[in-house]
Structure formats: structure tokens, C-alpha cells
Scaffold this motif. Structure first.
Motif, PDB file in Angstrom:
ATOM      1  N   VAL A  86      -9.615 -98.269  11.547  1.00  7.25           N
ATOM      2  CA  VAL A  86      -8.902 -99.552  11.577  1.00  7.25           C
ATOM      3  C   VAL A  86      -8.774-100.172  10.188  1.00  7.25           C
ATOM      4  N   GLY A  87      -9.259 -99.481   9.162  1.00  6.80           N
ATOM      5  CA  GLY A  87      -9.048 -99.928   7.792  1.00  6.80           C
ATOM      6  C   GLY A  87     -10.073-100.916   7.247  1.00  6.80           C
ATOM      7  N   LEU A  88     -11.195-101.085   7.922  1.00  7.21           N
ATOM      8  CA  LEU A  88     -12.219-101.999   7.419  1.00  7.21           C
ATOM      9  C   LEU A  88     -13.168-101.331   6.424  1.00  7.21           C
ATOM     10  N   LEU A  89     -13.160-100.027   6.440  1.00 11.18           N
ATOM     11  CA  LEU A  89     -14.080 -99.274   5.590  1.00 11.18           C
ATOM     12  C   LEU A  89     -13.342 -98.066   5.040  1.00 11.18           C
ATOM     13  N   ASP A  90     -13.481 -97.835   3.749  1.00 12.57           N
ATOM     14  CA  ASP A  90     -12.842 -96.676   3.134  1.00 12.57           C
ATOM     15  C   ASP A  90     -13.576 -95.396   3.515  1.00 12.57           C
ATOM     16  N   GLU A  91     -12.805 -94.323   3.650  1.00 11.14           N
ATOM     17  CA  GLU A  91     -13.394 -93.015   3.924  1.00 11.14           C
ATOM     18  C   GLU A  91     -13.345 -92.216   2.628  1.00 11.14           C
ATOM     19  N   PRO A  92     -14.515 -91.857   2.110  1.00  9.39           N
ATOM     20  CA  PRO A  92     -14.507 -91.103   0.853  1.00  9.39           C
ATOM     21  C   PRO A  92     -13.926 -89.700   1.048  1.00  9.39           C
ATOM     22  N   ALA A  93     -13.472 -89.143  -0.031  1.00  5.81           N
ATOM     23  CA  ALA A  93     -12.930 -87.781   0.012  1.00  5.81           C
ATOM     24  C   ALA A  93     -14.041 -86.805   0.373  1.00  5.81           C
ATOM     25  N   LYS A  94     -13.645 -85.758   1.058  1.00  4.85           N
ATOM     26  CA  LYS A  94     -14.610 -84.721   1.440  1.00  4.85           C
ATOM     27  C   LYS A  94     -14.528 -83.590   0.422  1.00  4.85           C
ATOM     28  N   PRO A  95     -15.622 -83.334  -0.272  1.00  4.41           N
ATOM     29  CA  PRO A  95     -15.577 -82.235  -1.255  1.00  4.41           C
ATOM     30  C   PRO A  95     -15.481 -80.884  -0.553  1.00  4.41           C
ATOM     31  N   MET A  96     -14.942 -79.920  -1.254  1.00  2.00           N
ATOM     32  CA  MET A  96     -14.812 -78.569  -0.702  1.00  2.00           C
ATOM     33  C   MET A  96     -16.181 -78.071  -0.252  1.00  2.00           C
ATOM     34  N   GLY A  97     -16.279 -77.715   1.031  1.00  2.00           N
ATOM     35  CA  GLY A  97     -17.507 -77.147   1.553  1.00  2.00           C
ATOM     36  C   GLY A  97     -18.676 -78.115   1.615  1.00  2.00           C
ATOM     37  N   GLY A  98     -18.403 -79.380   1.408  1.00  2.00           N
ATOM     38  CA  GLY A  98     -19.495 -80.351   1.403  1.00  2.00           C
ATOM     39  C   GLY A  98     -19.306 -81.443   2.437  1.00  2.00           C
ATOM     40  N   HIS A  99     -20.114 -82.444   2.316  1.00  2.00           N
ATOM     41  CA  HIS A  99     -20.064 -83.585   3.221  1.00  2.00           C
ATOM     42  C   HIS A  99     -19.675 -84.837   2.440  1.00  2.00           C
ATOM     43  N   ARG A 100     -18.982 -85.720   3.113  1.00  2.00           N
ATOM     44  CA  ARG A 100     -18.626 -86.985   2.486  1.00  2.00           C
ATOM     45  C   ARG A 100     -19.895 -87.732   2.092  1.00  2.00           C
ATOM     46  N   ARG A 101     -19.832 -88.394   0.967  1.00  2.00           N
ATOM     47  CA  ARG A 101     -20.950 -89.208   0.492  1.00  2.00           C
ATOM     48  C   ARG A 101     -20.426 -90.638   0.335  1.00  2.00           C
ATOM     49  N   TYR A 102     -21.191 -91.575   0.855  1.00  2.00           N
ATOM     50  CA  TYR A 102     -20.799 -92.980   0.855  1.00  2.00           C
ATOM     51  C   TYR A 102     -21.633 -93.758  -0.151  1.00  2.00           C
ATOM     52  N   PRO A 103     -20.998 -94.643  -0.905  1.00  2.00           N
ATOM     53  CA  PRO A 103     -21.783 -95.504  -1.797  1.00  2.00           C
ATOM     54  C   PRO A 103     -22.744 -96.355  -0.957  1.00  2.00           C
ATOM     55  N   ALA A 104     -23.955 -96.516  -1.419  1.00  2.00           N
ATOM     56  CA  ALA A 104     -24.960 -97.289  -0.686  1.00  2.00           C
ATOM     57  C   ALA A 104     -24.492 -98.722  -0.443  1.00  2.00           C
ATOM     58  N   GLU A 105     -23.619 -99.242  -1.310  1.00  2.00           N
ATOM     59  CA  GLU A 105     -23.111-100.613  -1.158  1.00  2.00           C
ATOM     60  C   GLU A 105     -22.299-100.792   0.123  1.00  2.00           C
ATOM     61  N   GLN A 106     -21.834 -99.681   0.709  1.00  2.00           N
ATOM     62  CA  GLN A 106     -21.073 -99.763   1.954  1.00  2.00           C
ATOM     63  C   GLN A 106     -21.928-100.316   3.097  1.00  2.00           C
ATOM     64  N   ALA A 107     -23.236-100.149   3.009  1.00  2.00           N
ATOM     65  CA  ALA A 107     -24.132-100.698   4.035  1.00  2.00           C
ATOM     66  C   ALA A 107     -24.015-102.225   4.050  1.00  2.00           C
TER      67      ALA A 107
END
Length: 132
Positions: free
Chosen positions: A27-48
């Protein structure tokens, strides 16, 4: 660069579940970080912090659309507009409280009619609800 978290770690840090995060992304309230090749998305801790802001605003009765407006106002440092939004929300809550008090009074009267008893007559609550 700050600490980065997996989606599960972010959910735990913010006190929400993973599906809540995914929904807020849709719904656009939170950005979705890019997913690195073969990896998992990582979120900035500030998103909490942002997630906790959203949940606290919802607990005060703000809709997700209103939360989005609050987040925009936060970035614009627009205290007057934020205050106006909060005042409108408070007025809506006051109206709901009045409506709930009227409902409470009406139900109390119906329960009292049942307590008086009508010996063999139909239930006054059912009668009232069925009346046209």
C-alpha cells in the motif's frame, strides 16, 4: 551505514508480523528494498521506527490513508496541518462516542424491559428489533 535487518528481524524489532510489513509495502507505506542476486532483502533498522509510528497512529484511530498523510506531513515538518488532521480525527471519535452512548442507553432500556418480565409475551428486545 546503519544496521540492516532481515524482514523477520525487522518484524520482531517493530512488534509486528512479517505479513504486516509486506502489506504496508503493497500500500506504499513502507519501501521495499532491492533484493540482491541470490540474497535476501535487508531493511534499514530505522524502518522499525516507521512501523511503530504506523501502528501507534492506527491505535489512535487513524486510517492507513491518514497515516500516509501523517508521514508526508512529518517529512514536510507541517505541524499546523498535522494538528488539523488530529482535530478532525478527535471530532470523529467524539461523534462515535456520542453514538455509542445512545446505543448503550437504548440497549439498557431494552434489557430493563426484559428484567421487568412480560410473562409469556414475546421478548421485548426481539419485538423492538422486528418493529418497522
Amino acid at each position: 551505514m546503519g544496521t540492516e535487518l532481515t524482514i523477520g528481524q525487522l518484524a520482531t524489532a517493530a512488534g509486528v508480523n512479517v505479513e504486516t510489513i509486506r502489506y504496508y509495502q503493497r500500500v506504499g507505506l513502507l519501501d521495499e528494498p532491492a533484493k540482491p542476486m541470490g540474497g535476501h532483502r535487508r531493511y534499514p533498522a530505522e524502518q522499525a521506527k516507521r512501523l511503530r509510528f504506523i501502528k501507534r497512529a492506527q491505535a489512535l484511530g487513524f486510517t492507513l490513508t491518514e497515516v500516509a498523510a501523517l508521514l508526508t506531513l512529518e517529512q514536510a515538518n507541517a505541524c499546523t496541518e498535522t494538528r488539523d488532521l488530529a482535530l478532525r480525527k478527535r471530532e470523529l471519535i467524539e461523534t462515535k462516542i456520542r453514538d455509542l452512548e445512545q446505543m448503550h442507553q437504548a440497549l439498557s432500556q431494552l434489557v430493563q424491559q426484559c428484567d421487568v418480565g412480560r410473562h409469556g409475551a414475546a421478548c421485548p428486545i426481539i419485538d423492538t428489533l422486528a418493529a418497522q
